[in-house]
Write an enzyme that holds these catalytic residues in place. Structure first.
Site, mmCIF file in Angstrom:
data_model
loop_
_atom_site.group_PDB
_atom_site.id
_atom_site.type_symbol
_atom_site.label_atom_id
_atom_site.label_comp_id
_atom_site.label_asym_id
_atom_site.label_seq_id
_atom_site.Cartn_x
_atom_site.Cartn_y
_atom_site.Cartn_z
ATOM 1 N N ASP A 251 0.692 -1.260 0.091
ATOM 2 C CA ASP A 251 -0.106 0.017 -0.071
ATOM 3 C C ASP A 251 0.987 1.310 0.069
ATOM 4 O OD1 ASP A 251 -2.064 1.791 0.057
ATOM 5 O OD2 ASP A 251 -3.167 0.745 1.804
HETATM 6 C C1 NOJ Z 1 -3.947 3.901 0.215
HETATM 7 C C2 NOJ Z 1 -5.225 2.953 0.265
HETATM 8 O O1 NOJ Z 1 -4.990 2.299 1.602
HETATM 9 C C3 NOJ Z 1 -5.307 2.064 -0.686
HETATM 10 O O2 NOJ Z 1 -6.369 1.388 -0.656
HETATM 11 C C4 NOJ Z 1 -5.409 2.634 -2.141
HETATM 12 O O3 NOJ Z 1 -5.152 1.839 -3.276
HETATM 13 C C5 NOJ Z 1 -3.933 3.317 -2.229
HETATM 14 N N1 NOJ Z 1 -3.571 4.270 -1.041
HETATM 15 C C6 NOJ Z 1 -3.630 3.957 -3.373
HETATM 16 O O4 NOJ Z 1 -4.200 5.165 -3.698
#
Ligand code: NOJ
Length: 764
Positions: free
Chosen positions: A288
């Site tokens: 993430d």
């Molecule tokens: C953080 C989030 O937790 C995740 O769900 C998302 O896909 C990513 N950022 C990318 O934007």
């Protein structure tokens, strides 16, 4: 394109497979050979480059040419980019990768396409309340068509984190509290995104997230610690991720939280032992956002250490941390990471690109003529409207709904006339002005048959700073600087001339979603005061509730005659709400997350254990039993609950046999009758309880469901097949087994009101 093919031919002269067009049908051996050849040409730096996913939300074509990212792309230091919108920009950046880098390896273009691209569907929690797997699959299909038309090859969806804590803002992005339903939804979404094999130019790669257990953060605070037994993990949380893997999901995103004392991003047990060895996952794992660097704050070491930890755990791609690109070479030189581990990660990224067909045609998703034909089309919007109307849950109705399209309708509340709050959280590609506000939608639907008048009535929240935090990312509610009294008086004046009042209240779209945890889940103060005053007028009041999570509605349940929970319904929400309010569509949504009586009951979920001191049925308090002094254990609205404008009656359960052998099967059948005067849909739910086990078992677990449509007065038999497989669970040694003994079968229209029967599973 020609240029690209020539380059690849020159580079991989010995390859058998360079011709365009047929790649997707080629055998895996061809893929292996192609990638072997390609990797032979790659330097260590270029291999590490493939593992790098920087963010580029604000890049434009012009900037890309000169930006740092562009330089890195030309140097082969980037594997993919994300949140870059617009096919022309994407085409240009792809051109740089393909034509200006040494090996011409195409990029992946990812985006958070979570519940639609520009045609926005209900937030996932709402979508799950449809219990309609075809509609859910279709929503993902349409999202894939639109996103791919605009250059996107990869979506960071589905999010399948089971959560029992509505304080956590990200419950809005998931499918509620049940793993069985969550697994079914995971499969439907992946079918929708990836199609048969991702070979078509409107099929994109999915990414199941957040692996693992992100929805169980302590106290519902985002990014917080998770700690649970393996028993609970495998029996109650893991199923949806596993279902996604079995459905062939192309990628997996590591979660931010720790699992068993190790951040998921650095957990070899999760990323290799469970995901790859136990479940057979053969795609790639992406972190993430800044997940690797965050392990420094988790206390796992410096950047080089945590990057090596992630790679050695089985993570392949680094989202935004730049930790792989900054440290892996050094780690190889120092023997902290093997060249083979980097090869394995690089291969997985290249395989994903190969499977998507990007080596055959890197511009596969870059047809500049597609967007205007395929994005936000009339057809897509019509489907989104229908799906949204299916996602709404009628929580209460004392004869107020449906409304007639006549007279004067006052639509009052801070959410009555906002466009930008309609799509809901995580709709990054949405054109915010495209979604009509509730007032606009209602006016269009009633035409000149009724008059729709409106007033804001109150701000979103009394506290202006809180409101600011709750209306970010262009979702302003244009705070009104008049006093609460002035706003209220205006609303009461408007309501005075109306025949019925629609109170459009609840959360703004950014009160749920990422980093939007809350501790108080009651109706915000000024809105509750407004509602009280509206009720005092003595007119019929319908609460149209916008929310991204289960709220505490105990007061509203007691005082408001009708409550329609509309979540955030997407770009067509206003029309869909009108359809349901006026009875053109009979509501059929059923809750997938329990609504508590108060925050103190959280976590409150239907599939809990019995404890050694359960309450006797029908009692709500007994001394020295598992309960509270001040409130019963019951939820306000249970899992699976939702009303309709008609009523359904369930017959007793008929079991084809009261015994089942270890390799047998039996059928449980009920007859469901539409006993009202309107046609309607009902979600028939099957729950099972394992009465005695070698470990304690939940009081009930969802094991089947079917959504049926019945005309007024019509009856239908609904049958569920029950096999030993359905009765399996992870025992103390984490073996997936079923154990002989008695089982209760429960069937009903929600998890509380069920018919019951019992059967015996015989031993070998
Ligand atoms: C953080 C989030 O937790 C995740 O769900 C998302 O896909 C990513 N950022 C990318 O934007």
């Amino acid at each position: 394109m020609k240029h690209f093919v020539r380059r690849m031919q020159a580079l991989a002269a010995s390859l058998v497979v360079v011709a365009a067009g047929l790649q997707a049908q080629k055998a895996p051996r061809d893929m292996d050979r192609f990638i072997d050849q390609l990797m032979k040409k790659m330097t260590l730096e270029e291999k590490i480059g493939q593992l790098n996913l920087p963010v580029t939300g604000e890049i434009t074509t012009g900037q890309a040419k000169s930006s740092d990212v562009a330089k890195r792309i030309r140097n082969g230091e980037v594997g993919g980019l994300f949140n870059l919108k617009g096919v022309e920009r994407i085409r240009e950046v792809q051109r740089q990768a393909v034509e200006e880098s040494r090996l011409g390896i195409p990029l992946l273009f990812g985006m958070d396409v979570i519940h639609g691209y520009e045609t926005i569907f209900p937030i996932p929690l709402g979508l799950s309340c449809t219990w309609d797997m075809k509609a859910i699959e279709e929503s993902a299909r349409i999202a894939a068509v639109e996103a791919s038309a605009d250059g996107i090859s990869w979506t960071f969806s589905p999010m399948v984190d089971v959560s029992r804590d509505p304080r956590w803002g990200r419950v809005s992005e998931g499918n509620g509290e049940d793993p069985f339903l969550g697994a079914a939804i995971a499969r439907a979404m992946i079918r929708g995104y990836q199609g048969k094999d991702m070979s078509r130019n409107d099929e994109i790669m999915a990414c199941v997230k957040h692996f693992a257990l992100y929805g169980a953060s302590e106290a519902g605070r985002d990014y917080n610690t998770v700690d649970m037994s393996r028993q609970r993990m495998f029996n109650e949380y893991m199923l949806p991720y596993q279902a996604a893997v079995e459905a062939g999901v192309g990628s997996v995103m590591a979660s931010f939280n720790e699992v068993d004392g190790v951040p998921a991003t650095g957990s070899k047990w999760l990323m290799t032992d469970v995901l790859r060895k136990q479940w057979g996952f053969d795609g790639f794992v992406v972190t993430d956002y800044t997940g690797i660097n965050e392990m420094i704050d988790h206390g796992m070491g410096d950047q080089q250490t945590v990057a090596a930890l992630a790679l050695n755990a089985g993570v392949d791609m680094d989202m935004v941390s730049d930790a792989f690109s900054g440290t892996l070479k050094k780690s190889v030189e120092e023997g902290k990471v093997s060249a083979a581990a980097i090869d394995a990660a690089c291969r997985r990224i290249l395989e994903a690109k190969y499977k998507l067909g990007l080596f055959d045609d890197p511009y596969k998703y870059c047809d500049v003529n597609r967007p205007k034909k395929q994005i936000f089309t009339k057809e897509h919007r019509a489907i989104a409207r229908k799906t949204a109307s299916e996602s709404f849950v009628l929580l209460k109705n004392e004869g107020v709904l449906p409304l007639s399209k006549k007279g004067t309708i006052a639509v009052v509340g801070p959410l009555a006339n906002t466009r930008s709050n309609m799509p809901g959280t995580w709709s990054v590609a949405a054109v915010l002005d495209n979604a009509p506000s509730l007032v606009e939608g209602l006016r269009e639907v009633v035409g000149d048959r009724a008059k729709v008048v409106t007033a804001k009535g109150s701000n979103l929240i009394g506290d202006a700073d809180y409101e600011k935090r709750a209306t970010m990312f262009g979702r302003e509610l244009h705070r009104d600087n008049r006093t609460d009294r002035e706003l209220l008086d205006e609303a009461l004046k408007v309501a005075a001339g109306a025949d019925v009042i629609v109170a459009a209240l609840g959360e703004s779209s950014e009160m749920s979603g990422e980093s939007s945890s809350r501790t108080n889940l009651e109706m915000p103060d000024v809105q509750r005061a407004l509602l009280q005053e509206l009720l005092k007028t003595g007119k019929s009041v319908v609460l149209v509730l916008f929310t991204g999570r289960p709220l505490v509605l105990t007061w509203e349940e007691e005082h408001v005659p009708a409550i329609l929970n509309v979540w955030f319904g997407g770009s067509e929400a206003a029309y869909a709400i009108s359809d349901v309010l006026f009875g053109d569509v009979n509501p059929s949504g059923k809750l997938t997350a329990t609504f508590p009586q108060n925050v103190g009951q959280i976590p409150l979920f239907y599939n809990h254990k019995n404890t050694g001191r359960p309450l006797q049925e029908g009692r709500w308090f007994e001394k020295f039993r598992s309960n509270y002094l001040d409130v019963s254990n019951e939820p306000l609205y249970p899992f699976g609950y939702g009303l309709s404008y008609t009523t359904f009656a369930y017959s007793d359960i008929h079991l084809s046999s009261t015994e089942m052998s270890a390799d047998g099967e039996l059928t449980a059948t009920v007859t469901v009758t539409n006993t009202g005067s309107r046609d309607g849909a009902e979600v028939v739910q099957l729950y099972i309880r394992d009465l005695v086990g070698s470990v304690t078992r939940p009081v009930k677990e969802l094991k089947g469901f079917e959504k049926i449509f019945l005309k007024a007065g019509e009856s239908r038999k609904v049958s569920f097949s029950i096999t030993p497989e359905l009765l399996k669970f992870y025992n103390y040694d984490l073996q997936f087994v079923c154990e002989p003994g008695d089982f209760d079968v429960m069937i009903g229209g929600n998890s509380r009101d069920v018919k019951k029967a019992r059967f015996l599973l015989k031993g070998e």
